[in-house]
Design an enzyme around this catalytic site. Structure first.
Site, PDB file in Angstrom:
ATOM      1  N   ASN A   9      29.157  15.943  28.715  1.00  0.00           N
ATOM      2  CA  ASN A   9      29.805  17.256  28.605  1.00  0.00           C
ATOM      3  C   ASN A   9      31.048  17.194  29.482  1.00  0.00           C
ATOM      4  O   ASN A   9      30.948  17.298  30.702  1.00  0.00           O
ATOM      5  CB  ASN A   9      28.830  18.350  29.079  1.00  0.00           C
ATOM      6  CG  ASN A   9      29.495  19.709  29.158  1.00  0.00           C
ATOM      7  OD1 ASN A   9      30.575  19.922  28.605  1.00  0.00           O
ATOM      8  ND2 ASN A   9      28.849  20.639  29.854  1.00  0.00           N
ATOM      9  N   LYS A  11      33.427  19.297  29.701  1.00  0.00           N
ATOM     10  CA  LYS A  11      33.920  20.618  30.150  1.00  0.00           C
ATOM     11  C   LYS A  11      35.438  20.676  29.945  1.00  0.00           C
ATOM     12  O   LYS A  11      35.936  20.055  29.010  1.00  0.00           O
ATOM     13  CB  LYS A  11      33.522  20.860  31.611  1.00  0.00           C
ATOM     14  CG  LYS A  11      32.034  20.572  31.846  1.00  0.00           C
ATOM     15  CD  LYS A  11      31.519  21.004  33.171  1.00  0.00           C
ATOM     16  CE  LYS A  11      30.030  20.722  33.243  1.00  0.00           C
ATOM     17  NZ  LYS A  11      29.412  21.205  34.460  1.00  0.00           N
ATOM     18  N   HIS A  94      25.957  27.279  27.529  1.00  0.00           N
ATOM     19  CA  HIS A  94      26.057  26.608  28.821  1.00  0.00           C
ATOM     20  C   HIS A  94      26.175  27.663  29.928  1.00  0.00           C
ATOM     21  O   HIS A  94      26.790  28.713  29.725  1.00  0.00           O
ATOM     22  CB  HIS A  94      27.281  25.678  28.846  1.00  0.00           C
ATOM     23  CG  HIS A  94      27.283  24.781  30.045  1.00  0.00           C
ATOM     24  ND1 HIS A  94      27.695  25.214  31.286  1.00  0.00           N
ATOM     25  CD2 HIS A  94      26.883  23.501  30.206  1.00  0.00           C
ATOM     26  CE1 HIS A  94      27.551  24.226  32.152  1.00  0.00           C
ATOM     27  NE2 HIS A  94      27.061  23.171  31.522  1.00  0.00           N
ATOM     28  N   GLU A  96      27.989  27.909  32.401  1.00  0.00           N
ATOM     29  CA  GLU A  96      29.371  28.295  32.748  1.00  0.00           C
ATOM     30  C   GLU A  96      29.901  29.330  31.760  1.00  0.00           C
ATOM     31  O   GLU A  96      30.683  30.206  32.124  1.00  0.00           O
ATOM     32  CB  GLU A  96      30.268  27.046  32.801  1.00  0.00           C
ATOM     33  CG  GLU A  96      29.979  26.234  34.061  1.00  0.00           C
ATOM     34  CD  GLU A  96      30.173  24.737  33.916  1.00  0.00           C
ATOM     35  OE1 GLU A  96      30.833  24.292  32.971  1.00  0.00           O
ATOM     36  OE2 GLU A  96      29.624  23.998  34.767  1.00  0.00           O
ATOM     37  N   GLU A 166      19.019  23.119  32.429  1.00  0.00           N
ATOM     38  CA  GLU A 166      20.034  22.888  33.458  1.00  0.00           C
ATOM     39  C   GLU A 166      19.913  23.936  34.563  1.00  0.00           C
ATOM     40  O   GLU A 166      20.435  25.047  34.432  1.00  0.00           O
ATOM     41  CB  GLU A 166      21.431  22.976  32.837  1.00  0.00           C
ATOM     42  CG  GLU A 166      21.684  21.938  31.770  1.00  0.00           C
ATOM     43  CD  GLU A 166      23.154  21.577  31.680  1.00  0.00           C
ATOM     44  OE1 GLU A 166      23.468  20.389  31.787  1.00  0.00           O
ATOM     45  OE2 GLU A 166      23.991  22.485  31.533  1.00  0.00           O
ATOM     46  N   GLY A 172      27.019  20.221  38.956  1.00  0.00           N
ATOM     47  CA  GLY A 172      28.269  19.904  39.645  1.00  0.00           C
ATOM     48  C   GLY A 172      28.164  19.997  41.159  1.00  0.00           C
ATOM     49  O   GLY A 172      29.170  19.982  41.860  1.00  0.00           O
ATOM     50  N   SER A 212      23.885  17.181  37.771  1.00  0.00           N
ATOM     51  CA  SER A 212      24.144  16.051  38.675  1.00  0.00           C
ATOM     52  C   SER A 212      23.341  14.792  38.327  1.00  0.00           C
ATOM     53  O   SER A 212      22.910  14.046  39.193  1.00  0.00           O
ATOM     54  CB  SER A 212      23.899  16.452  40.133  1.00  0.00           C
ATOM     55  OG  SER A 212      24.752  17.536  40.488  1.00  0.00           O
TER      56      SER A 212
HETATM   57  P1  PGA Z   1      26.998  17.874  36.076  1.00  0.00           P
HETATM   58  O1  PGA Z   1      27.095  18.906  34.844  1.00  0.00           O
HETATM   59  O2  PGA Z   1      26.376  16.622  35.540  1.00  0.00           O
HETATM   60  O3  PGA Z   1      28.431  17.673  36.510  1.00  0.00           O
HETATM   61  O4  PGA Z   1      26.156  18.531  37.116  1.00  0.00           O
HETATM   62  C1  PGA Z   1      26.064  19.028  33.911  1.00  0.00           C
HETATM   63  C2  PGA Z   1      26.387  20.111  32.919  1.00  0.00           C
HETATM   64  O5  PGA Z   1      26.926  21.152  33.314  1.00  0.00           O
HETATM   65  O6  PGA Z   1      26.116  19.965  31.710  1.00  0.00           O
END
Ligand code: PGA
Length: 248
Positions: A9, A11, A94, A96, A166, A172, A212
């Site tokens: 992903n 983003k 997601h 976000e 998640e 992140g 992460s």
């Molecule tokens: P990350 O993001 O691996 O950077 O923690 C995962 C995601 O938001 O899908």
């Protein structure tokens, strides 16, 4: 038998030039494993990625889509538009988007319903925020999201669904859920699917962990019985790191 599925992903990252470079590097590094793989990327890079990965097993996904086919929705992109350029997957809900763009379980549900009229498979994201985890409410939250998000979807839809667990506090942040925590929640999600549908459907649905996940922790996470894959943010921006996760 569930086939492991690891998706990147990106983003809102990567310039067009970065995307081309990534595609070249990734194709060179990519070796056929028993893992399904996809890169989910910003709309503007989708066509070039579909072309670059043509003839390989590497699939391409979008990060969002609107639930209407067309209309006066300035700035939005529809499912038929994504279908037309050959996209295989689409992330929906997601955290976000839920946090910054007013995505609700109701709009997630509309988007899932639209995607199931198309050839594009959804990757539905669910997960709790830190305060909810600290209050011991993670199951209540994730269970509630699933019930609303899946409302009205048929068993045949859900069989094809990918669900990404998640925990928002792990995205992140470099703070991964422990393999046990991640496994427990993926198992819980499977139980919810059993309750809403049946065991057959729950056995088929692919459940990813995201937050992460990286080359260092992928093996341990992927070895958990309930975890069928990963949704990889930061570590999917490097072809080398992403390939290492796939090759866990
Ligand atoms: P990350 O993001 O691996 O950077 O923690 C995962 C995601 O938001 O899908």
């Amino acid at each position: 038998m569930r086939i492991p599925f690891i998706a990147g992903n990106w983003k809102m990252n990567m310039s067009g030039r970065d995307a081309v470079e990534f595609a070249e590097q990734f194709k060179a590094l990519y070796k056929n494993t028993d893992v399904r793989t996809a890169i989910c990327a910003p709309y503007v890079h989708l066509e070039l990625l579909v072309e670059a990965f043509d003839g390989t097993d590497i699939k391409v996904g979008a990060e969002n889509a609107h639930w209407e086919d067309s209309g006066a929705y300035t700035g939005e992109v529809s499912v038929p538009m994504l279908e037309e350029i050959g996209v295989d997957y689409c992330i929906i809900g997601h955290s976000e988007r839920r946090q910054y763009f007013n995505e609700t379980d109701e709009t997630v549900n509309l988007k899932l319903k639209k995607l199931f009229t198309s050839s594009i498979l959804p990757i539905l994201c669910v997960g709790e925020v830190l305060e909810e985890r600290e209050a011991g409410k993670e199951k209540e939250i994730v269970g509630g999201q699933l019930k609303k998000d899946l409302e009205g979807l048929t068993a045949d839809n859900v069989r094809k669904l990918v669900i990404a667990y998640e925990p928002v506090w792990a995205i992140g942040t470099g703070k991964t859920a422990t393999p046990e925590q991640a496994n427990e929640m993926c198992g819980f999600i499977r139980d919810v699917i059993t309750d809403l549908y049946d065991e057959d459907v729950a056995d088929e649905v692919i459940i990813q962990y995201g937050g992460s996940m990286n080359p260092e922790n992928a093996t341990e996470l992927m070895n958990q019985p309930e975890i069928d894959g990963g949704l990889i943010g930061g570590a999917s921006l490097s072809a080398e790191k992403f390939m290492k996760v796939i090759d866990f």
